[in-house]
Design a protein around this motif. Sequence first.
Motif, mmCIF file in Angstrom:
data_model
loop_
_atom_site.group_PDB
_atom_site.id
_atom_site.type_symbol
_atom_site.label_atom_id
_atom_site.label_comp_id
_atom_site.label_asym_id
_atom_site.label_seq_id
_atom_site.Cartn_x
_atom_site.Cartn_y
_atom_site.Cartn_z
ATOM 1 N N ARG A 80 -19.163 -37.811 17.792
ATOM 2 C CA ARG A 80 -18.094 -37.269 16.965
ATOM 3 C C ARG A 80 -18.532 -35.982 16.269
ATOM 4 O O ARG A 80 -17.800 -35.002 16.217
ATOM 5 N N LEU A 81 -19.770 -35.971 15.764
ATOM 6 C CA LEU A 81 -20.241 -34.781 15.053
ATOM 7 C C LEU A 81 -20.327 -33.576 15.982
ATOM 8 O O LEU A 81 -19.921 -32.465 15.626
ATOM 9 N N VAL A 82 -20.855 -33.809 17.170
ATOM 10 C CA VAL A 82 -20.985 -32.693 18.116
ATOM 11 C C VAL A 82 -19.609 -32.162 18.486
ATOM 12 O O VAL A 82 -19.379 -30.953 18.552
ATOM 13 N N LYS A 83 -18.666 -33.088 18.659
ATOM 14 C CA LYS A 83 -17.302 -32.670 18.990
ATOM 15 C C LYS A 83 -16.706 -31.825 17.855
ATOM 16 O O LYS A 83 -16.098 -30.778 18.095
ATOM 17 N N TYR A 84 -16.905 -32.278 16.620
ATOM 18 C CA TYR A 84 -16.362 -31.529 15.488
ATOM 19 C C TYR A 84 -16.996 -30.149 15.388
ATOM 20 O O TYR A 84 -16.334 -29.161 15.082
ATOM 21 N N ARG A 85 -18.311 -30.084 15.619
ATOM 22 C CA ARG A 85 -18.981 -28.781 15.537
ATOM 23 C C ARG A 85 -18.409 -27.818 16.564
ATOM 24 O O ARG A 85 -18.153 -26.651 16.273
ATOM 25 N N LYS A 86 -18.178 -28.350 17.755
ATOM 26 C CA LYS A 86 -17.571 -27.505 18.789
ATOM 27 C C LYS A 86 -16.204 -27.011 18.334
ATOM 28 O O LYS A 86 -15.857 -25.840 18.484
ATOM 29 N N MET A 87 -15.429 -27.929 17.768
ATOM 30 C CA MET A 87 -14.073 -27.554 17.353
ATOM 31 C C MET A 87 -14.120 -26.499 16.245
ATOM 32 O O MET A 87 -13.316 -25.570 16.220
ATOM 33 N N ILE A 88 -15.077 -26.652 15.334
ATOM 34 C CA ILE A 88 -15.169 -25.682 14.241
ATOM 35 C C ILE A 88 -15.530 -24.301 14.803
ATOM 36 O O ILE A 88 -14.972 -23.283 14.382
ATOM 37 N N LEU A 89 -16.430 -24.285 15.780
ATOM 38 C CA LEU A 89 -16.774 -23.000 16.387
ATOM 39 C C LEU A 89 -15.570 -22.417 17.126
ATOM 40 O O LEU A 89 -15.324 -21.210 17.077
ATOM 41 N N GLU A 90 -14.829 -23.289 17.788
ATOM 42 C CA GLU A 90 -13.610 -22.795 18.455
ATOM 43 C C GLU A 90 -12.670 -22.157 17.438
ATOM 44 O O GLU A 90 -12.088 -21.107 17.673
ATOM 45 N N LEU A 91 -12.527 -22.822 16.289
ATOM 46 C CA LEU A 91 -11.639 -22.277 15.249
ATOM 47 C C LEU A 91 -12.143 -20.914 14.794
ATOM 48 O O LEU A 91 -11.361 -19.969 14.623
ATOM 49 N N LEU A 92 -13.459 -20.788 14.617
ATOM 50 C CA LEU A 92 -14.009 -19.509 14.162
ATOM 51 C C LEU A 92 -13.745 -18.408 15.190
ATOM 52 O O LEU A 92 -13.368 -17.291 14.838
ATOM 53 N N PHE A 93 -13.938 -18.740 16.469
ATOM 54 C CA PHE A 93 -13.697 -17.728 17.497
ATOM 55 C C PHE A 93 -12.221 -17.351 17.572
ATOM 56 O O PHE A 93 -11.879 -16.230 17.917
ATOM 57 N N SER A 94 -11.347 -18.318 17.266
ATOM 58 C CA SER A 94 -9.918 -18.013 17.374
ATOM 59 C C SER A 94 -9.424 -17.195 16.192
ATOM 60 O O SER A 94 -8.397 -16.548 16.260
ATOM 61 N N GLU A 95 -10.176 -17.238 15.082
ATOM 62 C CA GLU A 95 -9.652 -16.674 13.841
ATOM 63 C C GLU A 95 -9.563 -15.143 13.865
ATOM 64 O O GLU A 95 -8.578 -14.563 13.439
ATOM 65 N N ILE A 118 -24.303 -25.185 21.688
ATOM 66 C CA ILE A 118 -23.588 -26.454 21.628
ATOM 67 C C ILE A 118 -22.680 -26.649 22.836
ATOM 68 O O ILE A 118 -22.125 -27.711 23.044
ATOM 69 N N GLY A 119 -22.571 -25.594 23.642
ATOM 70 C CA GLY A 119 -21.763 -25.709 24.854
ATOM 71 C C GLY A 119 -20.282 -25.475 24.636
ATOM 72 O O GLY A 119 -19.439 -26.000 25.351
ATOM 73 N N MET A 120 -19.984 -24.681 23.622
ATOM 74 C CA MET A 120 -18.582 -24.330 23.414
ATOM 75 C C MET A 120 -18.265 -23.165 24.344
ATOM 76 O O MET A 120 -18.499 -22.016 24.009
ATOM 77 N N ASP A 121 -17.788 -23.502 25.564
ATOM 78 C CA ASP A 121 -17.638 -22.429 26.551
ATOM 79 C C ASP A 121 -16.205 -21.926 26.697
ATOM 80 O O ASP A 121 -15.930 -21.053 27.488
ATOM 81 N N HIS A 122 -15.281 -22.496 25.945
ATOM 82 C CA HIS A 122 -13.951 -21.892 25.879
ATOM 83 C C HIS A 122 -13.239 -22.375 24.625
ATOM 84 O O HIS A 122 -13.638 -23.381 24.033
ATOM 85 N N VAL A 123 -12.221 -21.639 24.229
ATOM 86 C CA VAL A 123 -11.495 -21.924 22.990
ATOM 87 C C VAL A 123 -10.114 -22.440 23.351
ATOM 88 O O VAL A 123 -9.368 -21.768 24.063
ATOM 89 N N ARG A 124 -9.792 -23.639 22.868
ATOM 90 C CA ARG A 124 -8.503 -24.228 23.273
ATOM 91 C C ARG A 124 -7.357 -23.819 22.370
ATOM 92 O O ARG A 124 -6.207 -24.113 22.646
ATOM 93 N N TYR A 125 -7.663 -23.162 21.265
ATOM 94 C CA TYR A 125 -6.603 -22.792 20.328
ATOM 95 C C TYR A 125 -6.125 -21.374 20.598
ATOM 96 O O TYR A 125 -6.804 -20.585 21.237
ATOM 97 N N ASP A 126 -4.961 -21.078 20.069
ATOM 98 C CA ASP A 126 -4.439 -19.713 20.164
ATOM 99 C C ASP A 126 -5.382 -18.749 19.469
ATOM 100 O O ASP A 126 -5.800 -19.002 18.342
ATOM 101 N N TYR A 127 -5.671 -17.655 20.111
ATOM 102 C CA TYR A 127 -6.365 -16.594 19.389
ATOM 103 C C TYR A 127 -5.360 -15.958 18.431
ATOM 104 O O TYR A 127 -4.240 -15.632 18.816
ATOM 105 N N LEU A 128 -5.773 -15.814 17.191
ATOM 106 C CA LEU A 128 -4.818 -15.298 16.197
ATOM 107 C C LEU A 128 -4.671 -13.783 16.277
ATOM 108 O O LEU A 128 -3.676 -13.231 15.802
ATOM 109 N N ASN A 129 -5.663 -13.107 16.843
ATOM 110 C CA ASN A 129 -5.607 -11.650 17.020
ATOM 111 C C ASN A 129 -5.101 -10.891 15.792
ATOM 112 O O ASN A 129 -4.140 -10.118 15.891
ATOM 113 N N PRO A 130 -5.699 -11.080 14.633
ATOM 114 C CA PRO A 130 -5.213 -10.346 13.464
ATOM 115 C C PRO A 130 -5.528 -8.851 13.588
ATOM 116 O O PRO A 130 -6.459 -8.472 14.296
ATOM 117 N N ASP A 131 -4.716 -8.069 12.924
ATOM 118 C CA ASP A 131 -4.904 -6.614 12.960
ATOM 119 C C ASP A 131 -5.833 -6.240 11.803
ATOM 120 O O ASP A 131 -5.413 -6.173 10.656
#
Lengths: 242, 205, 570, 177
Positions: A80-95, A118-131
């Motif tokens: 569970r922890l590894v999964k959460y860490r991956k998700m948090i990194l995904e969120l950071l990349f999407s932000e 950690i093996g976060m090789d893709h981001v499943r969330y929308d990229y927010l692409n802020p200006d």
Amino acid sequence: MSVVTLTINDELVSAQEGETLLSVLHERGIDMPTLCHLDGLSERGGCRLCMVELEGSARLQAACVTQVQEGMIVHTHSERLVKYRKMILELLFSERNHVCAVCVMNGNCELQWEAAKIGMDHVRYDYLNPDLSMDASHDRFVLDHNRCILCTRCVRVCDEIEGAHVWDVMGRGVNSRVIIDLNQPWGTSQSCTSCGKCVQVCPTGALSAKGATVAEMEKQHNFLRWILDGREKNVWSYGNGK
Amino acid sequence: MSVKTSPQSRARPRAATEHPSGDPRFSLIDRTLKRFSFQQDALIEVLHTAQEAFGFLSDDLLIYVAHQLKLPLSWVYGVATFYHFFTLTPQGQHNCIVCMGTACYVKRAAEIVAALQQEYQITAGETTADGRLSVSTARCLGSCGLAPVLVLDGEVLARETPESALERVRQHLAEHAGGAKPETNGAGVRERNGIESNGGIHEPI
Amino acid sequence: MNRSDLEAMAQRELQRQQAFRCRILCCASTPCLSSGGSAVYDAINEAIKEGSLDAEVQAVSTGCMGPCSRGPMITVQVNGAEEVIYEHVTPEIGRQIVAQHAAADAPNREATPEVESAPSLSKHVLPGDIPFFVKQKKIVLANSGLIDPERLEDYVAHNGYKALAYALREMTPEEVCREIINSGLRGRGGAGYPTGLKWDMVRKARGDKKYVVANGDEGDPGAYMDRTLMESDPHRVLEGMAIAGYAVGAEQGFIYVRGEYPIAAKRLERAIRSAERRGLLGSRVLESNFNFRIDVRIGAGAFVCGEETALMASIMGMRGQPIPRPPYPAQSGLWGKPTLINNVETFGSIAPIIQNGAEWFASIGTAKSKGTKIFALAGKVDTTGLIEVPMGITLREIVYDIGGGIPDGLAFKAAQTGGPSGGCIPAAHLDTPVDYESLRALGSIMGSGGLIIMDEHSCMVDVAKFFMEFCMDESCGKCVPCRVGTVQMHRLLERITDGSATMQDLETLKELCVMVKETSLCGLGQSAPNPVQSTIHYFLEEYEAHIRDHHCAAGVCTLDKRPVTEWVHA
Amino acid sequence: MKKIKFATAWLGGCSGCHMSFLDLDEKLIDLADKIELVYSPIADVKEFPADVDVTLVEGAVANMDNLELAQQIRARSRLVVSFGDCAVTGNVPTLRNKLGVDDLLTAVYHEGPGRHPTGGDTVMPKLLPKVLPLHQVIKVDAFLPGCPPDADRIWAAVSALLAGEPVVLEPEMRTFG
């Protein structure tokens, strides 16, 4: 100082009372991803990558802000922890716009490396692409909000080590930005001493030095230990450390 | 040199209430500063006073407050932008706040916001280009029994529909076509009927 | 002032009030003021003046009477007769009320008002025996709507500061804590931590200085219990804080009032000044050795400041960002000192407990949830307003008896409790008793007391999106799961409501909910997924209908987009 | 032994990943023994064939043509690999995402220097409102990050795929950029 005994991943470990769990994990060579933590700066507990499970506690705890306690039973790498860490990194990349291929820190970036580890090789969330803007008004340094992860290492090093408090954070939530003085161009700051500590502690390409090539962009953190040790030994005080 | 101050004017004794800056509104800030003995933790109270006196927090005001409390500029700026109450830009002559609390929301307050945005071509949190009207939304004005509620220059309008709300705003703007601002206590903060005009304004992401 | 002075003050005030043959109580709480209450008050005063009735009739501006949607509210007390309550009062009706009740020349005229003789007036009478009033039990709000919140004497006449005097003289701090523990009182801010235990923790904590903080930063949209209490009976909160100060050993209290509540702040400031003048606060309270000062701090618009560590940061003039716990405020709070933080409603329950005893309080409510709870009843229900009910009352009683049911013949769909940290309870659970454990078992929380009723015109996906937008805007930005997770959850909900979502998006949303809940730094992030999770749990078919059939039964969502995978042949 | 039907495709990208693929050098010879290249920008095949075993997809999904091809690839391939950062993250093509499509086209084709072409609307594939990574459009079985992924990475991934094993790269081999 007394010694406490705790169990980390089914192994008995002894540690100094008052130590943080994270420092014990690091001493033991247990790989614990961190982004906001940096040895020598105050702890923030904001990136949530070093979350661990403590038996008997319903909540996960961030290791960087958890003090070791006698009898603590810690798990650091459950599924569970590894999964959460991956998700948090995904969120950071999407932000923000973390386009590694065209980033000055490519190859030396802590965010990039934590994701790879950690093996976060893709981001499943929308990229927010802020200006977002860049600020290259300073003679020697560049600020690129596109790469900032709001770890506030720059804010803390400037306040705690340099004592200038040039940096702070404005706004809130996803609209937070690191700012210089009254949210003004870096080059116009009258409080900035141009010491460059913020650049050295920045984990990503948000802060970089001008005129360096990508290959030269490796950042140095060891100055922090050097300054803090010097302070402790009073080497810069009159009559001391001659 | 015309800018040179004459010795005479410099010698003139300053009235007790007059602030060195020449702007008496600064005395209000000074009073709050003194009340809190210039303690740094009074920052939010001081910013409240400053905004009440000036209507919004300009850079100059923030610098003044920072210097008086001996706080870093970025600290003050960070605090001023963290809280929805503080605004760093001048507000429109007229102010319309639509409550978006849950009760109002359930009774379709969003449609009122949409109607206002459509009519005045701004999004909530903005001021029209001519500076006539600011439209914003509030978290909850606590008048849930009257939902949906909006506040137009301090006056509470209860149980409105998009059409009736638009009509009230149009009428209100027409009545004050001369541009005179309705009476306020201190610039910006109206206290009529107990609902502060800057209450819980938020800007959409 | 000492105890006997206090008693004397109460007697004087009671005599003063009884000297009037008729007292007209006018609600001066925000909702009633918003619907024109101050004009009514002025008209009544004018009518009294015109009729030269100053000696016989008194108009009093009071706090909230409850049924806010029926405001402006008036209660008329005629000596020796039952109270008459009027709703939807206009200035004209106000003048008629004066004429009806007071202008009658004979002082010992038949006391019952002749409502039949004034047909226009009778339409405005709200019978006192309707379920809205009968089913309530007022402890915290006992004085609300009865006393003038701006007059200390009125509070004292209603047993005010008696509990403080008693505690200071007859009880040790330890005994006070024990009494609160025995009462079973739990935090009214939402989490429900046992109040007495918290007090005892702060009492035992070491520190040269300690602080007491009242949390009046009521941020949930649709909730205004705390505001009403602070506006209607400010001294009750102050008395509770002073007792707490005595119990834990603090000499300084702060009451943090939401910036949107200027009237509450003003009344509290005034109440503090008058209590200090009379020696009920300040140095040597009631001639004891106990000193206690209270300062008001005004919030500046940040929901996260309802979280205790963020609130403390805000009191210290900083960005309202929470810090990880432990250490808890009880160990290290304001300026690093042990600090007791309770919700204002919790402080409002203290004086009655000290006065009537822990056993009395513990006899009200359910096994684990004692006493009463104030709710702000709003949304699609006939009578909205502020109610205080014993713990354990069912939702059905609240909605159908007290609230008078759903208007327009529509069906009840869900009750939302706990605001953006709570959840939606469907019709199947209407008979659940309202207490901390039952609501939590249903995936919602007691919360601070917002209770929004929804009918079939509310779309549950849209409701979840509304709360997520709120959390996204109010996230302080310190920790990543809350800062970015709320934005991503909102995006997914937006996709579901605009028709561009796939079933995979629903899975992603569920997974995000769990992660944000478990990894966020403070209560805001930890509870932000609750409205989504509870609506997915009870109304999954609505989510699926949005995604699969592009159908919104409530007719709220636009659903005018399609997922990218369907674009090619569209 | 039956040869594995192998395809590579190129959506919104710069072809750099394909160039890097050619850097496999002598390994290409080994590869040629094991695979049959049924579709690729470097092989002149017009239509994406059916029953493909493995397809490497370079580039992000930027327009309707990309989207259509991506869906075709998914329908006709057993395994689809996001090949390089553009397919994995959107990468450089997504830099336009903060602008609206209309603003973008106006800025480039109407306000920019040079001739201002007309009629593009009918000839050119329609741009998507936002450039998307491949997995947001179709299901992807493995990810091969890098801009471009170097030959060693490609070989590590491809050899795993040919052996029928899951693609698990070393941390050093899965960095973005």
